[in-house]
Design an enzyme around this catalytic site. Structure first.
Site, short mmCIF file in Angstrom:
data_model
loop_
_atom_site.label_atom_id
_atom_site.label_comp_id
_atom_site.label_asym_id
_atom_site.label_seq_id
_atom_site.Cartn_x
_atom_site.Cartn_y
_atom_site.Cartn_z
N ASP A 1 -4.70 -1.69 10.67
CA ASP A 1 -5.43 -2.48 8.90
C ASP A 1 -5.82 -4.03 9.86
O ASP A 1 -7.12 -4.40 9.20
CB ASP A 1 -4.85 -2.27 8.35
CG ASP A 1 -3.90 -1.33 7.58
OD1 ASP A 1 -5.07 -0.39 7.45
OD2 ASP A 1 -3.34 -1.12 6.63
N ASP B 1 -2.49 5.54 13.83
CA ASP B 1 -2.41 4.46 14.21
C ASP B 1 -1.14 3.97 15.24
O ASP B 1 -0.05 3.73 16.38
CB ASP B 1 -2.67 3.25 13.90
CG ASP B 1 -2.05 2.84 13.15
OD1 ASP B 1 -1.29 3.71 12.20
OD2 ASP B 1 -2.07 1.79 11.57
N SER C 1 -3.20 -6.07 2.02
CA SER C 1 -2.63 -6.82 2.60
C SER C 1 -3.05 -7.34 4.18
O SER C 1 -3.12 -8.59 4.29
CB SER C 1 -1.45 -6.31 2.53
OG SER C 1 -1.29 -5.04 2.80
N TYR D 1 6.79 6.02 4.15
CA TYR D 1 6.08 5.68 5.45
C TYR D 1 6.80 5.87 6.72
O TYR D 1 6.79 6.15 7.44
CB TYR D 1 5.09 4.23 4.78
CG TYR D 1 4.09 3.91 5.83
CD1 TYR D 1 2.92 4.07 5.79
CD2 TYR D 1 4.59 2.94 7.50
CE1 TYR D 1 1.77 3.44 6.88
CE2 TYR D 1 3.49 2.55 8.10
CZ TYR D 1 2.41 3.26 8.23
OH TYR D 1 2.07 2.87 8.92
N GLY E 1 -5.66 1.09 -1.30
CA GLY E 1 -5.15 1.95 -0.78
C GLY E 1 -6.85 1.11 0.58
O GLY E 1 -6.85 1.65 1.65
N SER F 1 -2.08 -18.63 -5.85
CA SER F 1 -3.06 -17.64 -5.97
C SER F 1 -4.16 -17.18 -7.33
O SER F 1 -2.52 -17.43 -8.47
CB SER F 1 -1.78 -16.19 -5.37
OG SER F 1 -2.99 -14.97 -6.17
C1 GLA Z 1 -0.76 1.48 5.93
C2 GLA Z 1 -0.88 0.92 7.02
C3 GLA Z 1 -1.48 1.49 8.48
C4 GLA Z 1 -1.92 3.53 8.84
C5 GLA Z 1 -1.87 3.50 7.35
C6 GLA Z 1 -2.34 4.88 7.77
O1 GLA Z 1 -2.69 1.24 5.47
O2 GLA Z 1 -0.36 -0.47 7.10
O3 GLA Z 1 -1.01 0.61 9.67
O4 GLA Z 1 -0.80 4.06 9.24
O5 GLA Z 1 -1.01 3.53 6.67
O6 GLA Z 1 -3.43 5.53 7.80
#
Ligand code: GLA
Length: 395
Positions: free
Chosen positions: A176, A40, A132, A226, A128, A72
């Site tokens: 996301d 992305d 968030s 990341y 994963g 929460s």
């Molecule tokens: C996380 C990030 C996304 C994307 C994925 C990997 O979820 O929030 O923007 O980069 O990793 O594809």
């Protein structure tokens, strides 16, 4: 922030306000991504979808001008905030809320008044599946409705993405938040992350089911690595463009062009870029395979994606690799790969519907023997994006 003891938790929860007393109730889903990982922010294509596991957010105006209370139930914490004094907190989850408010203030100054909020989650964190983004987008969509802000979907998506980047600290792409807002029941989203053009593709994998296997590990590297991957990709794109090219994003660079510059960059940088270019092509091929009901071809591309993430992009980990390797020895699984940012979280697997239970049982046993950790299967279906479930506000 105050962590509530268990007996106080229920009391706070019930005394605060009931579902009936809420002005707005929002459901915000997590997301899966079939293929197109770390693509992305490189401007390529991805194939995500919203799922049937959700966060529920209840909101109620409280009559104050600027004081809000947020509770929460997942974190079992509550905190007060002042709308006139929004700044970053050192408590991670508070930043989802504070970040969204900050960016709404920038778009629509003086548009919010005091409110209370209760958050309940059915989304495992660290799996994963982007709890968030669900949190941010659900909250932004809720405030949009509560205060009639007239934010567009794209504004809700970008407010949430900016909150994640600036307040939470992950320099994430848009996948996301886009999936959480734009998801549709039984549809995958084939999204061009550069133009934001997208089309819905039927999420029909018959006779296979999508099953996530949560490793229940989350290596601490994930956030810093990341951001490093993102920087490495930018270095390569800048290098190629400095030499007379004008590519808008790394995913657009043809492999032949990338190879011309191979000797001007480090091996690591070349590997990262090669992965991006290859993965973007795989997403396009995988979408075609799915449209032609060619599940074998689709599954093979998932396996190739994992190899690229493991060997070239280097965002996998031993637990994820173990699960993918295990699946290659079992023909009831036709595709498997790590999903999301990596360094833990889940694999996404296409398992023949007749063997789902037996496969889960066997792989869980093998995983436990190898790592002494329990594996958590997450059975998902593809569902709608953020939805307002109750709206009591007189506009
Ligand atoms: C996380 C990030 C996304 C994307 C994925 C990997 O979820 O929030 O923007 O980069 O990793 O594809």
């Amino acid at each position: 922030m105050r962590i509530l003891p268990q007996n106080e938790k229920l009391r706070a929860y019930n005394e605060f306000f009931t579902p009936e007393e809420s002005d707005i109730i929002i459901e915000a889903p997590g997301r899966i991504n079939l293929i197109g990982e770390h693509i992305d922010y490189n401007g390529g294509h991805v194939l995500p979808a919203a799922i049937n596991r959700k966060i529920t957010i209840r909101l109620k105006k409280n009559g104050h001008e600027n004081i809000c209370t947020i509770f929460s139930s997942s974190y079992n914490c509550k905190f007060d905030l002042d709308l006139h004094n929004i700044k970053k907190s050192n408590v991670l989850w508070e930043n989802y809320i504070l970040g969204v408010i900050h960016f709404i203030h920038l778009l629509k100054p003086n548009s919010l008044l005091g409110f209370d909020c209760i958050i309940d989650s059915d989304l495992p964190m660290g799996a994963g599946i982007s709890s968030s983004a669900a949190f941010e987008c659900g909250f932004a969509a809720g405030l949009n409705n509560l205060f009639n802000l007239e934010l567009t979907d794209i504004e809700i998506i970008t407010v949430s993405q900016s909150a994640e980047q600036t307040f939470v600290g992950t320099n994430c792409g848009i996948m996301d938040q886009f999936s959480v807002v734009k998801g549709r029941k039984n549809k995958l989203i084939f999204l061009n992350c550069n133009t934001l053009d997208f089309k819905y593709i039927n999420a029909d994998f018959d006779p296979y089911n999508i099953i996530l296997l949560n490793t229940n590990v989350s290596h601490t590297l994930s956030e810093s690595e990341y951001n490093t991957r993102r920087d490495e990709c930018k270095i390569v794109l800048d290098l190629i463009n400095k030499n007379g090219n004008q590519f808008e994003c790394l995913a657009d660079v043809p492999k032949q062009i990338l190879m011309l510059y191979k000797n001007s960059m480090s091996k690591k940088e070349y590997d990262r870029a090669l992965y991006v270019v290859q993965e973007n092509n795989r997403v396009i091929k995988a979408t075609q395979a799915l449209e032609n009901n060619n599940m074998e071809a689709f599954g093979k591309l998932l396996y190739q994606s994992h190899l690229g993430l493991k060997n070239l992009y280097e965002v996998s980990c031993v637990e994820l690799d173990f699960l993918v390797d295990y699946s290659t020895k079992h023909k009831e699984v036709i595709g498997s790969r790590m999903m999301g940012g990596g360094f833990g979280g889940s694999t996404v697997n296409l398992i023949h519907k007749d063997y789902v239970n037996s496969y889960i049982e066997n792989v869980s046993k093998a995983y436990k023997e190898e790592f002494s950790i329990s594996l958590t299967p997450i059975i998902v279906s593809v569902d709608n994006g953020v939805a307002i479930k109750k709206h009591n506000i007189q506009q």
